[in-house]
Design a protein around this motif. Sequence first.
Motif, PDB file in Angstrom:
ATOM      1  N   PHE A 411      59.523 -49.763  34.480  1.00  0.00           N
ATOM      2  CA  PHE A 411      60.798 -49.116  34.155  1.00  0.00           C
ATOM      3  C   PHE A 411      61.174 -49.521  32.736  1.00  0.00           C
ATOM      4  O   PHE A 411      60.555 -50.419  32.139  1.00  0.00           O
ATOM      5  N   THR A 412      62.169 -48.884  32.193  1.00  0.00           N
ATOM      6  CA  THR A 412      62.613 -49.200  30.837  1.00  0.00           C
ATOM      7  C   THR A 412      63.042 -50.659  30.749  1.00  0.00           C
ATOM      8  O   THR A 412      63.889 -51.109  31.516  1.00  0.00           O
ATOM      9  N   GLY A 413      62.446 -51.394  29.852  1.00  0.00           N
ATOM     10  CA  GLY A 413      62.768 -52.813  29.715  1.00  0.00           C
ATOM     11  C   GLY A 413      61.756 -53.730  30.368  1.00  0.00           C
ATOM     12  O   GLY A 413      61.807 -54.941  30.178  1.00  0.00           O
ATOM     13  N   ALA A 414      60.833 -53.169  31.165  1.00  0.00           N
ATOM     14  CA  ALA A 414      59.804 -53.986  31.817  1.00  0.00           C
ATOM     15  C   ALA A 414      58.643 -54.169  30.847  1.00  0.00           C
ATOM     16  O   ALA A 414      57.640 -53.477  30.907  1.00  0.00           O
ATOM     17  N   VAL A 415      58.825 -55.119  29.928  1.00  0.00           N
ATOM     18  CA  VAL A 415      57.842 -55.283  28.846  1.00  0.00           C
ATOM     19  C   VAL A 415      56.656 -56.149  29.268  1.00  0.00           C
ATOM     20  O   VAL A 415      55.674 -56.257  28.530  1.00  0.00           O
ATOM     21  N   GLU A 416      56.745 -56.786  30.426  1.00  0.00           N
ATOM     22  CA  GLU A 416      55.627 -57.590  30.923  1.00  0.00           C
ATOM     23  C   GLU A 416      55.650 -57.631  32.442  1.00  0.00           C
ATOM     24  O   GLU A 416      56.663 -57.346  33.072  1.00  0.00           O
ATOM     25  N   LYS A 417      54.507 -58.005  33.026  1.00  0.00           N
ATOM     26  CA  LYS A 417      54.423 -58.139  34.483  1.00  0.00           C
ATOM     27  C   LYS A 417      55.242 -59.350  34.921  1.00  0.00           C
ATOM     28  O   LYS A 417      55.252 -60.377  34.243  1.00  0.00           O
ATOM     29  N   ARG A 418      55.910 -59.209  36.073  1.00  0.00           N
ATOM     30  CA  ARG A 418      56.757 -60.307  36.526  1.00  0.00           C
ATOM     31  C   ARG A 418      56.642 -60.477  38.041  1.00  0.00           C
ATOM     32  O   ARG A 418      56.696 -59.494  38.785  1.00  0.00           O
ATOM     33  N   ALA A 419      56.486 -61.728  38.480  1.00  0.00           N
ATOM     34  CA  ALA A 419      56.446 -62.029  39.912  1.00  0.00           C
ATOM     35  C   ALA A 419      57.864 -62.062  40.465  1.00  0.00           C
ATOM     36  O   ALA A 419      58.784 -62.575  39.815  1.00  0.00           O
ATOM     37  N   GLY A 420      58.048 -61.506  41.652  1.00  0.00           N
ATOM     38  CA  GLY A 420      59.364 -61.502  42.280  1.00  0.00           C
ATOM     39  C   GLY A 420      59.617 -62.782  43.064  1.00  0.00           C
ATOM     40  O   GLY A 420      58.786 -63.688  43.114  1.00  0.00           O
ATOM     41  N   LYS A 421      60.789 -62.854  43.691  1.00  0.00           N
ATOM     42  CA  LYS A 421      61.203 -64.058  44.418  1.00  0.00           C
ATOM     43  C   LYS A 421      60.261 -64.386  45.581  1.00  0.00           C
ATOM     44  O   LYS A 421      60.012 -65.547  45.873  1.00  0.00           O
ATOM     45  N   PHE A 422      59.733 -63.348  46.254  1.00  0.00           N
ATOM     46  CA  PHE A 422      58.836 -63.605  47.375  1.00  0.00           C
ATOM     47  C   PHE A 422      57.541 -64.272  46.900  1.00  0.00           C
ATOM     48  O   PHE A 422      57.034 -65.191  47.554  1.00  0.00           O
ATOM     49  N   GLU A 423      56.996 -63.818  45.775  1.00  0.00           N
ATOM     50  CA  GLU A 423      55.789 -64.454  45.240  1.00  0.00           C
ATOM     51  C   GLU A 423      56.084 -65.875  44.769  1.00  0.00           C
ATOM     52  O   GLU A 423      55.264 -66.786  44.946  1.00  0.00           O
ATOM     53  N   GLN A 424      57.260 -66.075  44.167  1.00  0.00           N
ATOM     54  CA  GLN A 424      57.628 -67.420  43.698  1.00  0.00           C
ATOM     55  C   GLN A 424      57.762 -68.406  44.848  1.00  0.00           C
ATOM     56  O   GLN A 424      57.531 -69.605  44.691  1.00  0.00           O
TER      57      GLN A 424
END
Length: 646
Positions: A411-424
């Motif tokens: 989406f707009t602003g998603a400049v890099e891959k990011r792990a969500g809370k469940f993965e963390q």
Amino acid sequence: MSKKILIVEDEFIVANDLSMMLEKAGYDVCDIADSVEEAREIIARQKPQLVLLDIHLKGKLTGIDLAKQLAEEQIAFVYLSANSNQKILEEAKATQPYGFMVKPFREKDVLVSLEIAQYLHEQNMLIKRNNEQMLQSALIDILSEETEWSQKFLKIAKTIQPYAPFDYLAVGMKNLDSLPYDGISFLRTSFNDYQVIGFDELMNISGLKKAELLKLQEPSTDDTFSAVYNENDFTDRCKYNAAKRFVARTFHMRSNLVMYVPVTGRPGFTFSFYSRKDDIYANRHLALINKLQKPLSMAIDGLFVSHKNVKPAYQVVKPNAAPQQKLRTGFDGIIGSSHLLLTALDHLTLVAPMETSVLILGESGTGKERFAKSIHSRSSRSKKQIIVVNCAALPTHLIESELFGHEKGAFTGAVEKRAGKFEQAAGGTIFLDEIGELPLEAQSKLLRVLQEKEIERLGGKETIRVDVRIIAATNCNLEKEVAAGKFRLDLYYRLNIFPIVLPALRERKEDIPELVGHFVAKYAERAGKAGMSISQQALSDLTHYHWPGNVRELEHLIERNVLLNRGNVIERISLPSSKPETDIAVTDTKVKTIDDNEREYILAVLKKCNGRISGPGGAAELLDVPSTTLNSKMKRLGITRKHVGG
């Protein structure tokens, strides 16, 4: 071997579709019933291992009536109905189903729900068998110890507490002359602390003469069988049983569980459990004590022979002795010894080692996050982290990204891959606070995670397996939210496997002095004012206040007063409301609900702050709650800015 399943559903098309779906997946559908009467005949004949059960059926009896029988026979069952009536939901919840499937059914959801139901049922049966065996072993070992009978029974009381909860336990209070010990009882005073009460101590506490107390201890037919007495049954029993009436009045008990232990050649004796809650005992408690009866009886038989004519001395707590300082619970940051708090801690202790999901219910400020962290710290996942998520604070458009992560460019602003809370939280625990504030779309995706243990990052195509234990919490009534169509019924049942209810501070006011002492010491030390205390008048004012913000509000109030106080004693405390709880009069003929009172209180504070919610001088600061929590409360109570002229 495939599981044998019975479908109880009065809509033929729905039942037939389900049957074909299950048979295609390899299940053995033994039959279809459209009424409770027909289902009972099939159950007696076919002995199914799992039942899919609609609530509304042909005839006078409902699926809930059948569920009670299934629970007693230890047959797993899953509800099918999408009924949203709150009363029906509460009755259905009380039967402790293994799931709730909402019509119309998606094949994958049905199969996953069945797998979960079977797994939970097998785990529950395994845990139950193991617990019963361990409890039997522990009780017999305690009885075999070379120690005084008072100490043996105290150890038995502590061991049995998580399985048959009680506030007062009377042991051997009948048929005294037939046994090698005097009557003894235990009054719970904190999480792991009990006052031991012997015959003389009971005389002092009650003010009765010896002859009067002995009269109460004369054997009756109630002492020859195990039984459960809740609510009206207990009140009625007290009319005819002087001993129960005595305990109810002296110690304010409202329900009773009796375990009769026969002794060969003698009248036997009882363990009589009492609780201040009026509905705490159920058939499962009766089934447990019936299983304990025989091994305990055999152990006592052997000990009676080996200890014949031995009269041990007792070490008891004298009621007129100097009061002991109350012990803390042993749980980080959780302080108090009221019976409602102790019940919640008992539940915490039981569920912490398990892998099951937990739902913590309670008002804002009651300590739900502390309970969640205590559950995590006592679990096998404690070496991994616990991730805390405030669902009410998540922006609607970012919820999926925050929980499940996103790929670069999703989406707009998603400049890099990011792990969500469940993965963390992998390998650990995720705590979803204010779960009732999640929008329906996010609830649907959370349900899939709970069922299938896998996620997809936003914008991604890869399925990621997640090993996470879920603890959820809410300050709202989820049954009402379900009835209003704001919360998914199937998600509610999936989360509500093991609920823990936290009491409001106004329901456990006996804990206020201990909490105040703790907070004064804590913040005085931080401020370099060690040794600060609080006056009796200030403590009395705090005790009579109604605490809409609960323990959090109390803590913040004490912190401010410690910082602002110039002397070494806090003489007076300025409370948010000029009227203590005891001065609040009910002027209307109709009694207002807690929600009504809370709404009026928040509106009054908002008007005082000119509609300002957050920041210095805002309503959130005055109420001692985070602004996100206040916003969520306002949303739930239907408060908008137009109500306060904002």
